[in-house]
Design a protein around this motif. Structure first.
Motif, PDB file in Angstrom:
ATOM      1  N   SER A 114       0.817  -1.208   0.000  1.00 36.75           N
ATOM      2  CA  SER A 114       0.000   0.000   0.000  1.00 36.75           C
ATOM      3  C   SER A 114       0.853   1.261   0.000  1.00 36.75           C
ATOM      4  O   SER A 114       0.523   2.232  -0.671  1.00 36.75           O
ATOM      5  N   ASP A 149      -4.894  -0.959   1.513  1.00 38.26           N
ATOM      6  CA  ASP A 149      -5.184   0.275   2.244  1.00 38.26           C
ATOM      7  C   ASP A 149      -6.360   1.035   1.597  1.00 38.26           C
ATOM      8  O   ASP A 149      -6.347   1.308   0.406  1.00 38.26           O
ATOM      9  N   ASN A 164     -10.674  -3.995  -0.375  1.00 43.14           N
ATOM     10  CA  ASN A 164      -9.816  -3.117   0.415  1.00 43.14           C
ATOM     11  C   ASN A 164      -9.846  -3.551   1.880  1.00 43.14           C
ATOM     12  O   ASN A 164     -10.563  -4.494   2.243  1.00 43.14           O
ATOM     13  N   ALA A 165      -9.058  -2.880   2.719  1.00 47.21           N
ATOM     14  CA  ALA A 165      -8.891  -3.332   4.102  1.00 47.21           C
ATOM     15  C   ALA A 165     -10.211  -3.394   4.844  1.00 47.21           C
ATOM     16  O   ALA A 165     -10.517  -4.390   5.515  1.00 47.21           O
ATOM     17  N   ALA A 178      -0.548   0.478   9.134  1.00 42.43           N
ATOM     18  CA  ALA A 178      -1.857   0.819   8.554  1.00 42.43           C
ATOM     19  C   ALA A 178      -2.612  -0.424   8.094  1.00 42.43           C
ATOM     20  O   ALA A 178      -3.840  -0.488   8.198  1.00 42.43           O
ATOM     21  N   PHE A 179      -1.893  -1.436   7.609  1.00 42.80           N
ATOM     22  CA  PHE A 179      -2.535  -2.654   7.136  1.00 42.80           C
ATOM     23  C   PHE A 179      -3.308  -3.322   8.271  1.00 42.80           C
ATOM     24  O   PHE A 179      -4.529  -3.518   8.190  1.00 42.80           O
ATOM     25  N   GLY A 183      -6.082  -1.015   9.704  1.00 41.99           N
ATOM     26  CA  GLY A 183      -7.195  -0.808   8.782  1.00 41.99           C
ATOM     27  C   GLY A 183      -8.130  -2.010   8.730  1.00 41.99           C
ATOM     28  O   GLY A 183      -9.351  -1.868   8.784  1.00 41.99           O
TER      29      GLY A 183
END
Lengths: 441, 328
Positions: free
Chosen positions: A143, A167, A184-185, A218-219, A222
Motif C-alpha cells: 500500500s 489500504d 480493500n482493508a 496501517a494494514f 485498517g
C-alpha cells in the motif's frame, strides 16, 4: 572506418524515419502510437537491410505497453517476482491468442519496474514507465508504494490498476484513474466478520467475544477497524485489541496470555508471514481457551509452508484472503503453465496480477483504442465474469474504482494443508468449527 | 533534578495506565504478569548474549560494529544449512557455527578493520554498515527471501531426564515456556558465565581487559595489542553466532532477521554502559523485562515503547549507562 560508420548510421536513421511513417499510417488514429514506434522498445525492428525491404512487410501491428511495478528485489521479492512473472505470462498468452482484436491484433508488452519495496523508488519507476510509453500501470503489492503511484497516475492521467494493495486510502472519493481488483482493508475486515458469524451460526457455536491481535501498521489497523465495526453490528464484543511489531518480535507469549485471560471465544489476527508463524507457535504453547483461530486478510495461513513452519498451532487455523477460484479449470491450467515456466507454485498474489492484465486487455478490446483516457473510460465500464478469483460476482468498478464484487475466500488448515471452506460455491471442504490446533484450557 | 524528572515521567506513565495495572494484579489476570515476567527474563537472556559480543568489541577495539546483527543472521543460516543438509541436531551446530563465526571475525578484523584503525571513527561505522548490507544481500541472493525455520523434534510432548519425566511445554507459576526458549536462556547463561571466566580467570582475559583499559600501557608491558584486538573481534562475532543458533528454533529466518537483534543490542549496550560486559548482561535482562511487562500493561502499543521510555530514564539518570565509566 569513420566514414563507413557514418554511412551506416545515416541509412539506419533513414530506415527509422521510414518505418515510423509506416507505423503512423498503418495504425488508426492517435498520437501515442507514433511516439511508441520511435521508442527502441517497440515492435518495429530496425535492421541494416537495403531500403525497400520493409515495404514488403505487412502493416506493422501496434505494440501496447503496460508498466508493472512490484518489489523485484528486497525482502518482498518472493511475491514481487511471482507477480511480475504472472503478468508476463498473461501478456504472452494473450498475444499468442491473437492480441487485441479490435486493434488489429495489437500485441501487449510488459515493462517491469522494481520498487525495491520503497515508495520513492516505486514512484520513480512508475514515472520512467510512463515516459517510456506505458498506457496503463499495474502493481504494487504494498500500500505504501501504491499510494504514491496512485497520486502520480491521477496527475499523469494514466490508468493504474491495483493488483494487491489493501489500504482504503489508495482509492479516494475523487479518484478517476485508480482501480482495484481485490477487496480493500475495511471490506476485508467487514466481510470476514460476516463469514465468521455465518460459519459459527451454522455450526451452532457461539462467537460473542473476540480477542484481536494485529500488526501495528496501517494494514493491520485498517483491517481491524473494518472487522471491529462489523463485529459490533453483528453483536460480537471485541474484548482485547493487541497490536505488535511484525518484524521485530521474537515472542508473543505475553500477548497470548492476555488473550487467554480475556475469556475470548475467538482469537482473530491480521499480520504477515513471520509473525503469523510466531502467533501459531506461541498459541500452541500458551493454549488460549478459544474455540476459533481466525486470520483476517492473512496471507500466511494459506501458504503451503505454513503448517510445516508453525507446527501444531497451524492446524484448523482459518484465514480469509483473496484467493483463486479452485473450481475454475482455466485457473488450474494457468497455474500449471506458471509452474512449468517459472518452476514455482503460483501464489494468490500472482493470480491477482494475472487477472489484472486480463482486465486491462478486456478494456483495450472494448475501447478499440490504446489512448490512456479512452482506456480509463473502458475500464470504468468493466463487467468481466470469466474471472480467476473466488469473487461473488463479476469484476465491476464503482465510480471511485473499487471492484464492487471483490470478496475474500475463507481457507482453513486441515491435515496440514490449506483448503477453501467458504463461501460454499468455492469450497472444497467443510469448515471445522469449533476447533483449534492446541488443547484449549 | 534529574531524579525528580524521571520520577515525574514514571508517575505520569503509571497514572495513565492505572486501570490496566489495577486489572492486572487481580484474579485471573495475574498469569499475564507472570507470563510477561518469564518471557521477559528468557528473551532478556538472549539479548544479553548478543549484546556482550557487541560491548566487548567496543570496549577493546572502539569499533561500533553495525554488522553485529548481520553476523547473527549469517550464523542462523549456517546453522540452518547444517540442520537441513547436514542432518545435524539444531543444538549440535552450536560449536561449529561459533567456530565459523570466530574465524570470520578474526578475518574481518585482520583484513578490513585493521587497515582503517588509524582513521576517524566514521570510517569503521561506514565499513561495518557496508559489511552488514553486503551480508544481508548475499544471503538474499543465496537463499532468497523465503522464510525458513528449523524443527526441534523433541520440543513437544514430554522429555525424559534420567528418572524424571518433564512435561512440555514447561509450566512455571501459571506461565508457560517452550523447551527451545528455556534452552536459549540456559545456553545464554552458560556461555555468558564461560566468557566471564575467560575474561577474569585467564591470562588472555587479563590481556583483553588491559587493552580495553589502556592500549598504550598494555603495549608497554608486552601485550600484542593487534593480536588481542583480532581475538576480541572473533570472540564478539562468536557470541553473535551462539545467540543465532539458540534463537533459530523459535524464529522464522529471513535475510533481515538479525537486524532487529542488532538494534536491540545497541540499546542494551548503551544502557549497560559501553564496553561493560556485566552492564550488557543486566541491560539485556532489563530490556527483555520492560518489553514484555510493557506488552502486558500496554497491549495497544509497540513493545519498544516501554523499552525506550526506560532507556531515556536510565540515560537521564546515568548518561554513561548503568555500569559505564563517566567521561572525565
Amino acid at each position: 572506418m569513420s566514414k563507413s560508420r557514418t554511412g551506416t548510421i545515416r541509412s539506419v536513421a533513414a530506415l527509422v524515419a521510414f518505418t515510423v511513417g509506416m507505423a503512423a499510417c498503418g495504425s488508426d488514429d492517435d498520437a501515442d502510437t507514433a511516439s511508441d514506434a520511435t521508442d527502441p522498445g517497440s515492435s518495429v525492428v530496425v535492421t541494416e537491410e537495403p531500403a525497400g525491404e520493409p515495404a514488403e512487410e505487412p502493416a506493422v501491428t501496434e505494440t501496447i505497453k503496460i508498466g508493472a511495478i512490484h518489489p523485484l528485489t528486497g525482502p518482498l521479492a518472493l511475491d514481487g517476482v511471482q507477480m511480475d512473472n504472472a503478468a508476463k505470462l498473461a501478456v504472452e498468452r494473450i498475444n499468442a491468442a491473437g492480441g487485441i482484436e479490435s486493434l488489429g491484433g495489437a500485441q501487449l508488452e510488459l515493462m517491469s519496474g522494481d520498487s525495491e519495496g520503497a515508495p520513492d523508488v516505486g514512484q520513480a519507476e512508475a514515472q520512467r514507465l510512463i515516459e517510456d510509453g506505458a498506457v496503463a500501470l499495474i502493481g504494487t503489492f504494498q500500500s505504501a508504494v501504491a499510494i504514491n503511484i496512485a497520486n502520480l497516475a491521477e496527475r499523469s492521467e494514466i490508468p493504474f490498476v491495483i493488483d494487491v494493495g489493501v489500504d482504503d486510502d489508495l482509492i479516494k472519493e475523487d479518484s478517476r484513474f485508480a482501480f482495484r481488483i481485490g477487496p480493500n482493508a475495511s471490506a476485508f475486515g467487514r466481510i470476514s466478520a460476516q463469514y465468521l458469524q455465518v460459519m459459527a451460526d451454522s455450526a451452532g457455536v457461539p462467537v460473542k467475544r473476540v480477542a484481536y491481535m494485529h500488526e501495528q501498521t496501517a494494514f493491520g489497523a485498517g483491517v481491524y477497524a473494518g472487522f471491529a465495526a462489523e463485529a459490533e453490528n453483528l453483536g460480537m464484543t471485541i474484548v482485547e485489541e493487541i497490536s505488535y511489531d511484525a518484524f521485530g518480535s521474537t515472542s508473543l507469549t505475553t500477548e497470548l496470555a492476555r488473550v487467554d485471560a480475556s475469556d475470548a471465544d475467538v482469537l482473530a489476527t491480521t499480520g504477515y508471514y513471520p509473525d503469523g508463524v510466531l502467533i501459531a507457535r506461541d498459541a500452541a504453547v500458551v493454549a488460549p481457551d478459544v474455540s476459533v483461530f481466525y486470520g483476517v486478510s492473512h496471507g500466511a495461513y494459506a501458504q503451503s509452508s505454513f503448517a510445516t513452519d508453525a507446527g501444531d498451532g497451524a492446524e484448523l487455523a482459518f484465514a480469509t484472503d483473496h484467493y483463486w477460484d479452485t473450481n475454475n479449470p482455466r485457473v488450474t491450467e494457468i497455474r500449471d503453465a506458471f509452474a512449468e515456466a517459472y518452476g514455482d507454485e503460483m501464489r494468490s498474489s500472482a493470480v491477482l496480477a494475472y487477472q489484472t492484465i486480463e482486465v486491462i486487455a478486456d478494456a483495450l478490446e472494448r475501447a478499440g483504442s490504446s489512448e490512456r483516457r479512452a482506456l480509463r473510460d473502458a475500464l470504468s465500464e468493466t463487467s468481466l465474469s470469466d474471472i480467476l478469483l473466488a469473487f461473488e460476482g463479476p469484476i465491476q468498478f464503482d465510480e471511485t474504482g473499487e471492484n464492487t464484487n471483490a470478496t475474500p475466500a475463507v481457507l482453513q488448515v486441515q491435515g496440514g494443508a490449506a483448503v477453501v471452506v467458504y463461501p460454499e460455491q468455492f469450497a472444497t471442504a467443510k469448515p471445522v468449527i469449533p476447533g483449534v490446533g492446541w488443547d484449549p484450557g | 533534578m534529574r531524579w525528580a524528572t524521571a520520577a515525574i515521567a514514571l508517575g505520569v506513565v503509571l497514572l495513565v495506565n492505572r486501570n490496566q495495572l489495577a486489572a492486572l494484579t487481580v484474579g485471573d489476570q495475574r498469569p499475564v504478569l507472570v507470563q510477561a515476567f518469564v518471557t521477559g527474563v528468557i528473551i532478556g537472556g538472549v539479548y544479553s548474549l548478543v549484546s556482550i559480543g557487541l560491548t566487548l568489541i567496543f570496549g577493546v577495539l572502539h569499533v561500533i560494529n553495525f554488522a553485529h546483527g548481520a553476523f547473527m543472521t549469517l550464523g542462523m543460516y549456517a546453522s540452518f544449512v547444517l540442520v537441513e543438509h547436514g542432518g545435524l541436531d539444531p543444538y549440535a551446530t552450536l560449536p561449529i557455527v561459533m567456530a565459523v563465526l570466530f574465524v570470520l571475525g578474526l578475518g574481518v578484523e585482520r583484513g578490513l578493520l585493521r587497515r582503517i584503525s588509524n582513521q576517524p571513527i566514521e570510517a569503521n561505522l561506514v565499513l561495518t554498515l557496508g559489511l552488514a548490507i553486503l551480508i544481508e544481500n548475499a544471503l538474499r541472493l543465496a537463499f532468497s527471501s523465503t522464510p525458513r525455520s528449523v524443527e526441534v523434534p523433541y520440543a513437544s510432548g514430554s522429555l525424559e531426564l534420567g528418572a524424571f519425566e518433564v512435561q512440555l511445554p514447561f509450566r512455571i507459576f501459571g506461565a508457560v515456556t517452550t523447551l527451545t526458549q528455556a534452552l536459549a536462556f540456559a545456553g545464554a547463561g552458560v556461555l555468558t558465565g564461560l566468557l566471564y571466566l575467560l575474561l577474569h580467570r585467564t591470562r588472555t582475559g587479563t590481556a583483553i581487559r588491559s587493552v580495553a583499559e589502556n592500549p598504550t600501557g598494555a603495549t608497554l608491558v608486552g601485550i600484542d595489542v593487534g593480536r588481542i584486538s583480532m581475538l576480541t573481534f572473533g570472540l564478539g562475532t562468536a557470541c553473535a553466532g551462539a545467540a543465532a543458533v539458540l534463537v533459530l528454533p523459535f524464529v522464522s529466518l529471513e535475510p533481515s532477521t538479525g537486524v532487529s537483534f542488532g538494534i536491540t543490542a545497541f540499546v542494551v549496550v548503551v544502557l549497560g554502559g559501553l564496553g561493560s560486559v556485566t552492564g550488557a548482561m543486566i541491560g539485556g535482562l532489563l530490556v527483555g523485562l520492560s518489553q514484555e511487562l510493557g506488552a502486558a500493561v500496554f497491549p495497544d502499543q509497540s513493545k519498544l515503547l516501554p523499552v525506550l521510555v526506560m532507556f531515556v530514564l536510565v540515560l537521564l539518570l546515568r548518561p554513561q549507562g548503568l555500569l559505564g565509566k563517566p567521561i572525565e
